[in-house]
Design a protein around this motif. Structure first.
Motif, PDB file in Angstrom:
ATOM      1  N   ASN A 161       0.832  -1.192   0.000  1.00  0.00           N
ATOM      2  CA  ASN A 161       0.000   0.000   0.000  1.00  0.00           C
ATOM      3  C   ASN A 161       0.876   1.255   0.000  1.00  0.00           C
ATOM      4  O   ASN A 161       0.605   2.231  -0.706  1.00  0.00           O
ATOM      5  CB  ASN A 161      -0.949  -0.010   1.208  1.00  0.00           C
ATOM      6  CG  ASN A 161      -1.817   1.236   1.275  1.00  0.00           C
ATOM      7  OD1 ASN A 161      -1.666   2.064   2.154  1.00  0.00           O
ATOM      8  ND2 ASN A 161      -2.707   1.389   0.309  1.00  0.00           N
ATOM      9  N   ALA A 162       1.970   1.199   0.782  1.00  0.00           N
ATOM     10  CA  ALA A 162       2.904   2.330   0.798  1.00  0.00           C
ATOM     11  C   ALA A 162       3.508   2.533  -0.584  1.00  0.00           C
ATOM     12  O   ALA A 162       3.561   3.660  -1.096  1.00  0.00           O
ATOM     13  CB  ALA A 162       3.997   2.077   1.837  1.00  0.00           C
ATOM     14  N   ALA A 163       3.926   1.427  -1.224  1.00  0.00           N
ATOM     15  CA  ALA A 163       4.536   1.521  -2.553  1.00  0.00           C
ATOM     16  C   ALA A 163       3.538   2.074  -3.569  1.00  0.00           C
ATOM     17  O   ALA A 163       3.896   2.886  -4.428  1.00  0.00           O
ATOM     18  CB  ALA A 163       5.055   0.151  -2.989  1.00  0.00           C
ATOM     19  N   ALA A 164       2.283   1.634  -3.460  1.00  0.00           N
ATOM     20  CA  ALA A 164       1.259   2.127  -4.374  1.00  0.00           C
ATOM     21  C   ALA A 164       1.071   3.635  -4.225  1.00  0.00           C
ATOM     22  O   ALA A 164       0.687   4.320  -5.168  1.00  0.00           O
ATOM     23  CB  ALA A 164      -0.065   1.405  -4.119  1.00  0.00           C
ATOM     24  N   ASN A 165       1.370   4.133  -3.031  1.00  0.00           N
ATOM     25  CA  ASN A 165       1.248   5.568  -2.779  1.00  0.00           C
ATOM     26  C   ASN A 165       2.588   6.289  -2.888  1.00  0.00           C
ATOM     27  O   ASN A 165       2.779   7.363  -2.318  1.00  0.00           O
ATOM     28  CB  ASN A 165       0.599   5.808  -1.414  1.00  0.00           C
ATOM     29  CG  ASN A 165      -0.889   5.515  -1.450  1.00  0.00           C
ATOM     30  OD1 ASN A 165      -1.628   6.107  -2.237  1.00  0.00           O
ATOM     31  ND2 ASN A 165      -1.333   4.567  -0.633  1.00  0.00           N
ATOM     32  N   GLY A 166       3.522   5.662  -3.599  1.00  0.00           N
ATOM     33  CA  GLY A 166       4.749   6.366  -3.964  1.00  0.00           C
ATOM     34  C   GLY A 166       5.964   6.144  -3.082  1.00  0.00           C
ATOM     35  O   GLY A 166       7.040   6.674  -3.357  1.00  0.00           O
ATOM     36  N   VAL A 167       5.832   5.378  -2.021  1.00  0.00           N
ATOM     37  CA  VAL A 167       6.992   5.121  -1.164  1.00  0.00           C
ATOM     38  C   VAL A 167       7.985   4.235  -1.921  1.00  0.00           C
ATOM     39  O   VAL A 167       7.593   3.281  -2.591  1.00  0.00           O
ATOM     40  CB  VAL A 167       6.565   4.439   0.155  1.00  0.00           C
ATOM     41  CG1 VAL A 167       7.781   4.001   0.972  1.00  0.00           C
ATOM     42  CG2 VAL A 167       5.681   5.382   0.975  1.00  0.00           C
ATOM     43  N   GLN A 168       9.260   4.552  -1.797  1.00  0.00           N
ATOM     44  CA  GLN A 168      10.277   3.725  -2.454  1.00  0.00           C
ATOM     45  C   GLN A 168      10.956   2.819  -1.441  1.00  0.00           C
ATOM     46  O   GLN A 168      11.025   3.139  -0.257  1.00  0.00           O
ATOM     47  CB  GLN A 168      11.313   4.626  -3.120  1.00  0.00           C
ATOM     48  CG  GLN A 168      10.712   5.388  -4.285  1.00  0.00           C
ATOM     49  CD  GLN A 168      11.754   6.223  -4.989  1.00  0.00           C
ATOM     50  OE1 GLN A 168      12.857   5.759  -5.257  1.00  0.00           O
ATOM     51  NE2 GLN A 168      11.403   7.456  -5.269  1.00  0.00           N
ATOM     52  N   PHE A 169      11.444   1.694  -1.947  1.00  0.00           N
ATOM     53  CA  PHE A 169      12.128   0.722  -1.088  1.00  0.00           C
ATOM     54  C   PHE A 169      13.512   0.454  -1.648  1.00  0.00           C
ATOM     55  O   PHE A 169      13.686   0.357  -2.859  1.00  0.00           O
ATOM     56  CB  PHE A 169      11.348  -0.595  -1.040  1.00  0.00           C
ATOM     57  CG  PHE A 169      10.088  -0.509  -0.212  1.00  0.00           C
ATOM     58  CD1 PHE A 169      10.072  -0.967   1.103  1.00  0.00           C
ATOM     59  CD2 PHE A 169       8.924   0.036  -0.748  1.00  0.00           C
ATOM     60  CE1 PHE A 169       8.922  -0.880   1.864  1.00  0.00           C
ATOM     61  CE2 PHE A 169       7.761   0.127   0.009  1.00  0.00           C
ATOM     62  CZ  PHE A 169       7.754  -0.335   1.322  1.00  0.00           C
ATOM     63  N   SER A 170      14.477   0.347  -0.767  1.00  0.00           N
ATOM     64  CA  SER A 170      15.815  -0.046  -1.194  1.00  0.00           C
ATOM     65  C   SER A 170      16.299  -1.158  -0.265  1.00  0.00           C
ATOM     66  O   SER A 170      16.473  -0.948   0.943  1.00  0.00           O
ATOM     67  CB  SER A 170      16.752   1.161  -1.127  1.00  0.00           C
ATOM     68  OG  SER A 170      18.053   0.750  -1.500  1.00  0.00           O
ATOM     69  N   PHE A 171      16.480  -2.345  -0.852  1.00  0.00           N
ATOM     70  CA  PHE A 171      16.876  -3.504  -0.048  1.00  0.00           C
ATOM     71  C   PHE A 171      18.382  -3.736  -0.146  1.00  0.00           C
ATOM     72  O   PHE A 171      19.063  -3.116  -0.948  1.00  0.00           O
ATOM     73  CB  PHE A 171      16.087  -4.743  -0.493  1.00  0.00           C
ATOM     74  CG  PHE A 171      14.616  -4.569  -0.248  1.00  0.00           C
ATOM     75  CD1 PHE A 171      14.118  -4.572   1.042  1.00  0.00           C
ATOM     76  CD2 PHE A 171      13.733  -4.357  -1.302  1.00  0.00           C
ATOM     77  CE1 PHE A 171      12.766  -4.385   1.281  1.00  0.00           C
ATOM     78  CE2 PHE A 171      12.388  -4.171  -1.079  1.00  0.00           C
ATOM     79  CZ  PHE A 171      11.894  -4.185   0.217  1.00  0.00           C
ATOM     80  N   LEU A 172      18.850  -4.676   0.656  1.00  0.00           N
ATOM     81  CA  LEU A 172      20.285  -4.974   0.731  1.00  0.00           C
ATOM     82  C   LEU A 172      21.071  -3.681   0.909  1.00  0.00           C
ATOM     83  O   LEU A 172      22.109  -3.474   0.299  1.00  0.00           O
ATOM     84  CB  LEU A 172      20.735  -5.748  -0.521  1.00  0.00           C
ATOM     85  CG  LEU A 172      20.028  -7.095  -0.723  1.00  0.00           C
ATOM     86  CD1 LEU A 172      20.419  -7.723  -2.050  1.00  0.00           C
ATOM     87  CD2 LEU A 172      20.362  -8.064   0.425  1.00  0.00           C
ATOM     88  N   THR A 173      20.515  -2.816   1.731  1.00  0.00           N
ATOM     89  CA  THR A 173      21.104  -1.509   1.987  1.00  0.00           C
ATOM     90  C   THR A 173      21.314  -1.397   3.489  1.00  0.00           C
ATOM     91  O   THR A 173      20.360  -1.282   4.257  1.00  0.00           O
ATOM     92  CB  THR A 173      20.141  -0.399   1.493  1.00  0.00           C
ATOM     93  OG1 THR A 173      19.863  -0.628   0.108  1.00  0.00           O
ATOM     94  CG2 THR A 173      20.738   0.978   1.686  1.00  0.00           C
ATOM     95  N   GLU A 174      22.556  -1.481   3.890  1.00  0.00           N
ATOM     96  CA  GLU A 174      22.857  -1.531   5.315  1.00  0.00           C
ATOM     97  C   GLU A 174      23.375  -0.181   5.794  1.00  0.00           C
ATOM     98  O   GLU A 174      24.283   0.395   5.188  1.00  0.00           O
ATOM     99  CB  GLU A 174      23.897  -2.625   5.580  1.00  0.00           C
ATOM    100  CG  GLU A 174      24.083  -2.894   7.048  1.00  0.00           C
ATOM    101  CD  GLU A 174      24.935  -4.130   7.312  1.00  0.00           C
ATOM    102  OE1 GLU A 174      25.134  -4.940   6.383  1.00  0.00           O
ATOM    103  OE2 GLU A 174      25.414  -4.264   8.448  1.00  0.00           O
ATOM    104  N   VAL A 175      22.798   0.299   6.888  1.00  0.00           N
ATOM    105  CA  VAL A 175      23.191   1.602   7.423  1.00  0.00           C
ATOM    106  C   VAL A 175      24.524   1.476   8.167  1.00  0.00           C
ATOM    107  O   VAL A 175      24.699   0.595   9.002  1.00  0.00           O
ATOM    108  CB  VAL A 175      22.098   2.147   8.363  1.00  0.00           C
ATOM    109  CG1 VAL A 175      22.545   3.463   9.021  1.00  0.00           C
ATOM    110  CG2 VAL A 175      20.803   2.352   7.587  1.00  0.00           C
ATOM    111  N   LYS A 176      25.449   2.373   7.834  1.00  0.00           N
ATOM    112  CA  LYS A 176      26.763   2.369   8.479  1.00  0.00           C
ATOM    113  C   LYS A 176      26.889   3.519   9.468  1.00  0.00           C
ATOM    114  O   LYS A 176      27.693   3.482  10.396  1.00  0.00           O
ATOM    115  CB  LYS A 176      27.876   2.491   7.428  1.00  0.00           C
ATOM    116  CG  LYS A 176      27.899   1.336   6.434  1.00  0.00           C
ATOM    117  CD  LYS A 176      28.295   0.057   7.156  1.00  0.00           C
ATOM    118  CE  LYS A 176      28.341  -1.116   6.183  1.00  0.00           C
ATOM    119  NZ  LYS A 176      28.514  -2.390   6.890  1.00  0.00           N
ATOM    120  N   ASN A 177      26.113   4.578   9.227  1.00  0.00           N
ATOM    121  CA  ASN A 177      26.141   5.726  10.140  1.00  0.00           C
ATOM    122  C   ASN A 177      24.945   6.626   9.837  1.00  0.00           C
ATOM    123  O   ASN A 177      24.387   6.569   8.734  1.00  0.00           O
ATOM    124  CB  ASN A 177      27.451   6.513   9.958  1.00  0.00           C
ATOM    125  CG  ASN A 177      27.769   7.376  11.178  1.00  0.00           C
ATOM    126  OD1 ASN A 177      26.966   7.472  12.118  1.00  0.00           O
ATOM    127  ND2 ASN A 177      28.927   8.015  11.152  1.00  0.00           N
TER     128      ASN A 177
END
Lengths: 475, 417
Positions: A161-177
């Protein structure tokens, strides 16, 4: 990945996705990032799958508020966003007359928290409701309003539902700081830097790491491992209600409950561990939960266990959730242990309210409020099933025999946004491989379908994260 | 609703032999439902030889063995549907099948032969502790990936369970260049055929570790190793006996389970020990007009016996369709010492044919013992055996003319000195 956003949500579990879904009502640029390959890959995928009524949490705590509001939202959202929820009622069993005051305490908490339809009943009344309950139960707290929910289904519903409303997703993305920058934060990841006005920290067992990048008052989250066993649908009518045990000095007790898919779940254990990735099951824990559950339901047919697994709860030092703006523009959803799944939609709603106020963002005019789940073709009456198959013959090609899942449904799972990119992603979306043979028959076919749909060789198809490829090479 | 005299669920070795036999017995309106994209069932992935020694007096590969029966089905022009799954069977013999061409279709059958085969016991049901990484396969899944899909599943393999498919895969993977560390078996004896232990393990110097099990699976993404332990007589791991093996793959060959979800939907009574339907000497289930054969009935050691049993089921279904359905002389078969189960579980002594084959498995390894047959208390027959093992099926033949004292109260099969 574009790198300028209004909101960056760290963590695509049920809390992160709920926040994304609630925030997507507003005119904001939102990105959800996760270190895994798909949504629902951490705590959200391995828990009791309960919509708690709300009598556990101490009145006045954030937990209590979020639990009760979350349970209410789940009922509504299960309809508009089409995920499985069943109001099956719960029983907290008490095995000792001396412990009945504890039941009364739970009852009073529930009333203060605003839980409806709550009552303390006798052991006989409990057995009348739930015949499998042990003769040793002397009393029970009955919460008619309690429910069970599909934790995967709910998370995918929020994400889609979020994606349908324009939210983007980025996977295999690990936060370093996460660094303070103007006008907000720079989220440093292994895929590059993201500049965002606001950050939501929904990183589950890693929420302390993210929080501590930004905030002066440090927090610590301990991974509290909970192990479960799951029984065959064949014995799915063992209990209708969720059967809890009153916490005793021997421990919190385990539950015996049906799942929305018709299995029986038994667990969890509770074990604090150092490694935040350690989802091992152990012979000792398995034995312990099995034995403990027999106190509530003496006739659990453990020869019908089809799988065992464990999940990690994000246990904080304090007994409450940490939710809110803990630094300027930085919003925490940390220490989300039980009843986190139930609370998730309310946590999302609350954070969305805070951010919309702070940002002054307007509501979208073209907001999409509804989402339909992937149809389960085998559940349809034959005429409707034939109609679906005539439209798409892949719906007639059964891949997973145990759960009667067709190739068409698997393809749907892969083509959804965000879609399945792994065997586990397929399994959690449409249950192919989740039945009694545990993917023995359907693994080769599902690998082939994933390879075809994703345009990759079979040897690159993973079970979940990279490194979990099933096929070594072409012969 | 469409009608067929005989609908056969499954186009593997059992379904094919049953179809041919029913056809030869005069049934002309037959339909075979097969879920895979080709006939032959599990034989298609069994590319090793050793099939057909009893039936054809020669050593065939699995696909060659299947081909013999497929040819007969094609020659007899027996209709079959591929990529078609039977989704439901009612006690009234109405079958709901599904495929991509027709959708969901209900057909009524005069008689049904169940020939759905079996499935493998998965990791979850074994309760193996540890992580849940990639690289854990049931032996049959690995066999399919290698022999049908042409994919290699691993380079360094450990095998738990000494079932036949596991033994065959130990050899197969070795021949494909993988290293097979060892085979561990929970029981103090192997679950597979002796010839497979010799040809697939001993010939390749692969150790067989009896009374051992996997007590830890290591590796978060892909299997990186496993720990095994010796078990005591209660099959519990003995602390201090842990041994670590570095490997990327764990194959499981820990038992086969007859696949009877459809039988349950039809209300058919199942045998707790075999996991298959309870049948009489006609191989008829508790629902009249429904017959069962092959691995859906009980797990066989050799496909030759599957074919033989299926031929009987086909002939009996034909006989039922031509009106021979009287059954009024049932005597229950009891299992005595050392016998785990019998198939059939009852015999209609009054209406039985000249003789009936009773198949069973023994509970332990027995040397220089006998299989004995009792009618009530009366000792009828004794058959000496040099060695009997749980991995191999045993049989005893009951002849109609052996009931010289009339119909007994019970029949018992047991192991004795």
């Amino acid at each position: 990945m574009m790198n300028e956003y209004d909101v960056c949500i760290i963590g695509a579990g049920v809390v992160g996705c709920a926040a994304a879904m609630q925030l997507s009502k507003y005119d904001l640029n939102i990105l959800v990032i996760d270190k895994e390959e798909d949504v629902c890959s951490g705590t959200s995928k391995a828990n009791s799958a309960i919509a708690h009524a709300g009598y556990d949490a101490v009145p006045g705590t954030i937990k209590a508020k979020m639990n009760v509001r979350g349970a209410e939202l789940i009922k509504q959202l299960s309809k508009t966003l089409d995920f499985s929820y069943i109001q099956n009622g719960s029983l907290v069993l008490c095995f000792d007359e001396a412990d009945i005051p504890k039941l009364n305490t739970l009852y009073e908490r529930g009333i203060k928290n605003g839980v409806k339809e709550l009552s303390v009943i006798t052991g006989d009344e409990a057995r009348a409701l739930e015949p499998a309950v042990s003769e040793n139960a002397v009393a029970a707290l009955y919460a008619k309003d309690a429910g069970i929910v599909c934790p995967f289904g709910m998370t995918y519903a929020f994400a889609e539902n979020a994606a349908a409303n324009g939210v983007q997703f980025s996977f295999l993305t690990e936060v370093k700081n996460v660094k303070k920058s103007d006008p907000g934060y720079t989220v440093v990841t292994d895929k590059g830097e993201i500049n965002t006005k606001y950050v939501i920290n929904a990183a589950g067992v890693y929420a302390d790491v993210i929080h501590n990048y930004v905030c002066d008052d440090k927090i610590k989250i301990t991974a509290r491992r909970g192990e479960y066993v799951l029984l065959d649908r064949e014995v799915g009518d063992l209990v209708k209600h969720t059967v809890f045990q009153l916490p005793t000095k021997l421990g919190k007790g385990v539950l015996v409950a049906p799942t929305v898919h018709g299995n029986i779940i038994v667990g969890p254990s509770a074990e604090d561990i150092d490694d935040k990735e350690d989802t091992e099951t152990t012979a000792a824990s398995t034995a312990k939960i099995k034995e403990c559950a027999l106190q509530s339901v003496p006739n659990i047919p453990y020869n019908k266990v089809i799988t065992g697994f464990s999940g990690l709860r994000a246990h904080g030092g304090d007994d409450d959730f940490i939710i809110g703006e803990t630094a300027d523009g930085f919003f925490d959803a940390a220490c989300i242990e039980s009843p986190g799944l139930t609370s998730a939609p309310a946590i999302g709603e609350y954070l969305a309210m805070l951010i919309s106020k702070k940002s002054g963002a307007a509501l979208k005019t073209d907001y999409i409020a509804e989402r339909k789940n992937i149809p389960h073709i085998a559940k349809m009456p034959p005429e409707k099933r034939t109609e679906m198959i005539k439209k798409n013959p892949l719906y007639g090609n059964i891949i997973c025999r145990c759960e009667s899942i067709s190739e068409g449904e698997i393809v749907d799972a892969i083509r959804r946004k965000p879609g399945a990119v792994s065997l586990d992603g397929v399994k959690r979306r449409v249950r192919a491989g989740m039945g009694r043979c545990q993917a023995g028959f359907c693994t080769p076919a599902t690998i082939a379908i994933l390879a075809r749909e994703l345009g990759i060789p079979e040897s690159e198809v993973t079970k979940n994260r990279p490194g979990s490829e099933q096929i070594k090479e072409k012969l | 609703m469409k009608y067929h005299d005989l609908v056969i669920i499954g186009g593997g070795p059992a379904g094919l032999a049953a179809a041919v036999s029913a056809h030869e017995a005069g049934v002309s309106d037959i339909l075979i439902l097969e879920r895979d994209e080709r006939l032959g069932g599990i034989l298609n992935q069994c590319i090793h030889n050793g099939f057909g020694l009893h039936t054809f007096k020669e050593e065939l590969t699995g696909p060659e063995y299947a081909e013999r029966y497929i040819k007969k089905v094609l020659d007899a022009k027996i209709p079959y549907k591929l990529k078609t799954i039977a989704a439901d069977i009612s006690p009234e013999r109405e079958i709901l099948y599904v495929n991509g061409e027709e959708g969901a279709v209900t057909v009524k059958a005069g008689a049904i032969i169940l020939a759905m085969g079996c499935r493998e016991r998965p990791r979850g049901a074994l309760g193996l502790p540890g992580y849940r990484p990639a690289g854990i396969f049931t032996a049959g899944t690995a066999q399919r990936l290698m022999n049908i899909e042409g994919q290699s599943v691993g380079k360094k393999v450990f095998i738990l369970g000494s079932g036949d498919i596991g033994l065959i895969m130990a050899r197969r993977m070795t021949l494909e260049g993988a290293e097979v560390c060892a085979v561990a078996e929970l029981m103090p004896y192997s679950g597979g055929l002796n010839r497979n232990i010799v040809q697939c393990l001993n010939d390749f110097n692969i150790p067989l570790k009896l009374s051992h099990t996997v007590t830890q699976i290591h590796g978060k993404e892909r299997v990186t190793g496993i720990t095994i332990s010796e078990v005591d007589e209660k099959r519990s791991p003995i602390p201090g006996t842990e041994e670590y093996f570095d490997c990327d793959t764990l194959l499981l060959s820990c038992g086969l389970l007859p696949e009877n979800e459809l039988s349950k939907s039809a209300g058919i009574t199942l045998d707790r020990v075999t996991g298959g339907p309870v049948v009489d000497d006609r191989l008829q289930c508790s629902v009249p007009g429904v017959f069962a054969c092959g691995n859906v009935l009980h797990v066989h050691d050799l496909v030759d016996y599957v074919s033989e049993e299926a031929e009987r089921a086909g002939a009996q279904a034909a006989s039922y369709l031509s009106g021979n359905s009287t059954a009024d002389g049932y005597v229950k078969l009891y299992t005595g010492f050392g016998v785990r189960y019998t198939v059939p579980q009852m015999i209609d002594v009054k209406n039985m044919s000249e003789q009936t084959v009773v198949r069973f498995r023994v509970a332990d390894i027995y040397r220089d013992k006998s299989i004995a047959l009792y009618y009530g208390d009366k000792h009828v027959k004794k058959q000496k055996k040099r060695i009997m093992a749980p991995g191999e099926m045993e049989q005893i033949i009951i002849k109609k003319d052996s009931f010289t004292d009339g119909i007994p109260d019970s029949i018992k099969v047991c192991v004795e000195d």
